[in-house]
Write a protein that holds these residues in place. Sequence first.
Motif, PDB file in Angstrom:
ATOM      1  N   GLY A   1      19.955   4.448 -19.439  1.00 21.77           N
ATOM      2  CA  GLY A   1      19.878   4.173 -20.870  1.00 21.77           C
ATOM      3  C   GLY A   1      20.428   5.263 -21.758  1.00 21.77           C
ATOM      4  O   GLY A   1      20.503   5.087 -22.975  1.00 21.77           O
ATOM      5  N   GLY A   2      20.792   6.395 -21.170  1.00 21.62           N
ATOM      6  CA  GLY A   2      21.339   7.490 -21.957  1.00 21.62           C
ATOM      7  C   GLY A   2      20.330   8.100 -22.914  1.00 21.62           C
ATOM      8  O   GLY A   2      20.680   8.520 -24.017  1.00 21.62           O
ATOM      9  N   TYR A   3      19.057   8.203 -22.478  1.00 21.39           N
ATOM     10  CA  TYR A   3      18.007   8.730 -23.350  1.00 21.39           C
ATOM     11  C   TYR A   3      18.162  10.232 -23.605  1.00 21.39           C
ATOM     12  O   TYR A   3      17.656  10.749 -24.599  1.00 21.39           O
ATOM     13  CB  TYR A   3      16.616   8.510 -22.740  1.00 21.39           C
ATOM     14  CG  TYR A   3      16.191   7.068 -22.556  1.00 21.39           C
ATOM     15  CD1 TYR A   3      16.919   6.014 -23.115  1.00 21.39           C
ATOM     16  CD2 TYR A   3      15.050   6.761 -21.820  1.00 21.39           C
ATOM     17  CE1 TYR A   3      16.516   4.701 -22.929  1.00 21.39           C
ATOM     18  CE2 TYR A   3      14.636   5.456 -21.637  1.00 21.39           C
ATOM     19  CZ  TYR A   3      15.379   4.419 -22.185  1.00 21.39           C
ATOM     20  OH  TYR A   3      14.976   3.138 -21.997  1.00 21.39           O
ATOM     21  N   GLY A   4      18.802  10.933 -22.671  1.00 20.04           N
ATOM     22  CA  GLY A   4      18.860  12.392 -22.789  1.00 20.04           C
ATOM     23  C   GLY A   4      17.558  13.062 -22.403  1.00 20.04           C
ATOM     24  O   GLY A   4      17.281  14.192 -22.798  1.00 20.04           O
ATOM     25  N   VAL A   5      16.735  12.359 -21.608  1.00 19.37           N
ATOM     26  CA  VAL A   5      15.424  12.864 -21.205  1.00 19.37           C
ATOM     27  C   VAL A   5      15.348  12.911 -19.681  1.00 19.37           C
ATOM     28  O   VAL A   5      15.630  11.921 -19.014  1.00 19.37           O
ATOM     29  CB  VAL A   5      14.287  11.964 -21.747  1.00 19.37           C
ATOM     30  CG1 VAL A   5      12.922  12.502 -21.317  1.00 19.37           C
ATOM     31  CG2 VAL A   5      14.367  11.841 -23.259  1.00 19.37           C
ATOM     32  N   ARG A   6      14.977  14.070 -19.147  1.00 24.21           N
ATOM     33  CA  ARG A   6      14.750  14.194 -17.714  1.00 24.21           C
ATOM     34  C   ARG A   6      13.268  13.969 -17.419  1.00 24.21           C
ATOM     35  O   ARG A   6      12.408  14.425 -18.178  1.00 24.21           O
ATOM     36  CB  ARG A   6      15.148  15.592 -17.213  1.00 24.21           C
ATOM     37  CG  ARG A   6      16.621  15.896 -17.324  1.00 24.21           C
ATOM     38  CD  ARG A   6      16.947  17.283 -16.762  1.00 24.21           C
ATOM     39  NE  ARG A   6      16.362  18.372 -17.530  1.00 24.21           N
ATOM     40  CZ  ARG A   6      15.410  19.190 -17.095  1.00 24.21           C
ATOM     41  NH1 ARG A   6      14.878  19.028 -15.887  1.00 24.21           N
ATOM     42  NH2 ARG A   6      14.955  20.170 -17.863  1.00 24.21           N
ATOM     43  N   LEU A   7      12.968  13.284 -16.318  1.00 21.85           N
ATOM     44  CA  LEU A   7      11.580  13.055 -15.915  1.00 21.85           C
ATOM     45  C   LEU A   7      11.411  13.486 -14.463  1.00 21.85           C
ATOM     46  O   LEU A   7      12.112  12.998 -13.576  1.00 21.85           O
ATOM     47  CB  LEU A   7      11.187  11.586 -16.061  1.00 21.85           C
ATOM     48  CG  LEU A   7      11.187  11.031 -17.492  1.00 21.85           C
ATOM     49  CD1 LEU A   7      12.482  10.298 -17.790  1.00 21.85           C
ATOM     50  CD2 LEU A   7       9.998  10.093 -17.710  1.00 21.85           C
ATOM     51  N   ASN A   8      10.490  14.414 -14.244  1.00 20.05           N
ATOM     52  CA  ASN A   8      10.234  14.943 -12.910  1.00 20.05           C
ATOM     53  C   ASN A   8       8.741  15.037 -12.656  1.00 20.05           C
ATOM     54  O   ASN A   8       7.933  14.846 -13.570  1.00 20.05           O
ATOM     55  CB  ASN A   8      10.872  16.330 -12.768  1.00 20.05           C
ATOM     56  CG  ASN A   8      12.385  16.284 -12.900  1.00 20.05           C
ATOM     57  OD1 ASN A   8      13.064  15.589 -12.163  1.00 20.05           O
ATOM     58  ND2 ASN A   8      12.914  17.032 -13.866  1.00 20.05           N
ATOM     59  N   MET A   9       8.378  15.320 -11.407  1.00 18.34           N
ATOM     60  CA  MET A   9       6.960  15.413 -11.077  1.00 18.34           C
ATOM     61  C   MET A   9       6.669  16.571 -10.148  1.00 18.34           C
ATOM     62  O   MET A   9       7.558  17.039  -9.430  1.00 18.34           O
ATOM     63  CB  MET A   9       6.428  14.105 -10.532  1.00 18.34           C
ATOM     64  CG  MET A   9       7.065  13.476  -9.429  1.00 18.34           C
ATOM     65  SD  MET A   9       7.536  11.818  -9.188  1.00 18.34           S
ATOM     66  CE  MET A   9       9.291  12.017  -9.344  1.00 18.34           C
ATOM     67  N   ILE A  10       5.437  17.036 -10.195  1.00 20.33           N
ATOM     68  CA  ILE A  10       4.966  18.097  -9.306  1.00 20.33           C
ATOM     69  C   ILE A  10       3.867  17.509  -8.426  1.00 20.33           C
ATOM     70  O   ILE A  10       2.961  16.823  -8.913  1.00 20.33           O
ATOM     71  CB  ILE A  10       4.424  19.294 -10.101  1.00 20.33           C
ATOM     72  CG1 ILE A  10       5.523  19.891 -10.980  1.00 20.33           C
ATOM     73  CG2 ILE A  10       3.871  20.360  -9.166  1.00 20.33           C
ATOM     74  CD1 ILE A  10       5.048  21.013 -11.877  1.00 20.33           C
ATOM     75  N   CYS A  11       3.954  17.791  -7.126  1.00 16.83           N
ATOM     76  CA  CYS A  11       2.988  17.270  -6.157  1.00 16.83           C
ATOM     77  C   CYS A  11       2.364  18.446  -5.388  1.00 16.83           C
ATOM     78  O   CYS A  11       2.819  18.788  -4.283  1.00 16.83           O
ATOM     79  CB  CYS A  11       3.675  16.313  -5.184  1.00 16.83           C
ATOM     80  SG  CYS A  11       4.487  14.902  -5.956  1.00 16.83           S
ATOM     81  N   PRO A  12       1.351  19.077  -5.952  1.00 18.43           N
ATOM     82  CA  PRO A  12       0.749  20.234  -5.269  1.00 18.43           C
ATOM     83  C   PRO A  12      -0.304  19.819  -4.246  1.00 18.43           C
ATOM     84  O   PRO A  12      -0.897  18.735  -4.344  1.00 18.43           O
ATOM     85  CB  PRO A  12       0.098  21.007  -6.423  1.00 18.43           C
ATOM     86  CG  PRO A  12      -0.253  19.952  -7.422  1.00 18.43           C
ATOM     87  CD  PRO A  12       0.774  18.860  -7.281  1.00 18.43           C
ATOM     88  N   ILE A  13      -0.528  20.695  -3.260  1.00 15.52           N
ATOM     89  CA  ILE A  13      -1.683  20.523  -2.382  1.00 15.52           C
ATOM     90  C   ILE A  13      -2.919  20.936  -3.184  1.00 15.52           C
ATOM     91  O   ILE A  13      -2.872  21.047  -4.404  1.00 15.52           O
ATOM     92  CB  ILE A  13      -1.527  21.351  -1.087  1.00 15.52           C
ATOM     93  CG1 ILE A  13      -1.423  22.852  -1.409  1.00 15.52           C
ATOM     94  CG2 ILE A  13      -0.295  20.904  -0.300  1.00 15.52           C
ATOM     95  CD1 ILE A  13      -1.549  23.750  -0.186  1.00 15.52           C
ATOM     96  N   PHE A  14      -4.019  21.165  -2.525  1.00  9.82           N
ATOM     97  CA  PHE A  14      -5.272  21.514  -3.205  1.00  9.82           C
ATOM     98  C   PHE A  14      -5.099  22.775  -4.053  1.00  9.82           C
ATOM     99  O   PHE A  14      -4.568  23.778  -3.587  1.00  9.82           O
ATOM    100  CB  PHE A  14      -6.377  21.747  -2.180  1.00  9.82           C
ATOM    101  CG  PHE A  14      -6.637  20.575  -1.284  1.00  9.82           C
ATOM    102  CD1 PHE A  14      -7.407  19.512  -1.721  1.00  9.82           C
ATOM    103  CD2 PHE A  14      -6.103  20.532  -0.002  1.00  9.82           C
ATOM    104  CE1 PHE A  14      -7.652  18.417  -0.896  1.00  9.82           C
ATOM    105  CE2 PHE A  14      -6.339  19.451   0.830  1.00  9.82           C
ATOM    106  CZ  PHE A  14      -7.116  18.387   0.393  1.00  9.82           C
ATOM    107  N   VAL A  15      -5.564  22.699  -5.306  1.00  8.14           N
ATOM    108  CA  VAL A  15      -5.453  23.829  -6.234  1.00  8.14           C
ATOM    109  C   VAL A  15      -6.862  24.272  -6.636  1.00  8.14           C
ATOM    110  O   VAL A  15      -7.736  23.440  -6.890  1.00  8.14           O
ATOM    111  CB  VAL A  15      -4.651  23.451  -7.498  1.00  8.14           C
ATOM    112  CG1 VAL A  15      -4.384  24.692  -8.343  1.00  8.14           C
ATOM    113  CG2 VAL A  15      -3.346  22.757  -7.125  1.00  8.14           C
TER     114      VAL A  15
END
Length: 267
Positions: free
Chosen positions: A172-186
């Motif tokens: 869509g050309g939003y100009g927005v990056r979307l990412n995720m973090i998947c940590p073990i137990f914190v």
Amino acid sequence: MALNGKVAVVTGGAQGLGKGFAEVLLRHGAKVSLFDVVEDSGNATKTAFDKEFGPDRTLFCVCDVTSEKQFTDAFQKTVQSFGGIDIVCNNAGIINETDWEKTVAINLSGVIRGTYLAVEHLKKQNGGRGGVIINIASMAGLGPLPTCPVYTATKHGVVGFTRAMAMASEYGGYGVRLNMICPIFVRTGLLSSLDKEERAGDFYHLRDVNQKIMERFGTLEVSDVAKAFEKLVLDESKNGAALYVKTEGADYVKFPTQEDIEEKSKQ
């Protein structure tokens, strides 16, 4: 992405991981709006940040991520105070297998709601400046945590939703990056939920399983996950990426491609 002068929103920003993420952003020169449902913690965190970084760098908004009105108002207050938004971290989450509907409402629906509001403010078609959204998933978003089936489901949902939205933004050309973090137990207050019968519900009798899994994977400090967050925010080449954070460091998850899936279906 240079962070100096940028404006960020962090949900669940008063404590734990959210507080750690906010501190990273502030150290890079960003302004941060802390959204949290716990007013006392929010005010205390803002006071501490004001003392360290100056009184005009942070904003605290009381915000329950299950409330469309509170969420919308908090975004609007941030824009009015700081002039726009560049970074959004959907971090608020709980473990509560007894009240599973609340877990879904916060962990998954809250992330979806926060992402849609963020895109509305960030995307270039709406006059936004573009930017980045980081959604906090978990190792339970990559594989099952048997003592927390609903928590597992919500974190799988965060991973799938974020990947799909990243593609939608690209197409869509939003100009927005979307990412995720998947940590073990914190080592945060959330971790203690695993040992509480009122949170574990029918799976309380499996608490020894939790201990064995924790011994196998180890635990992280907030600062370990904050480094991964910093990496994802700064790296403009990543969209739809999941950073798996473990005791040995952080690695990007290799998801199967459409070609991989089609090939497997032929076997």
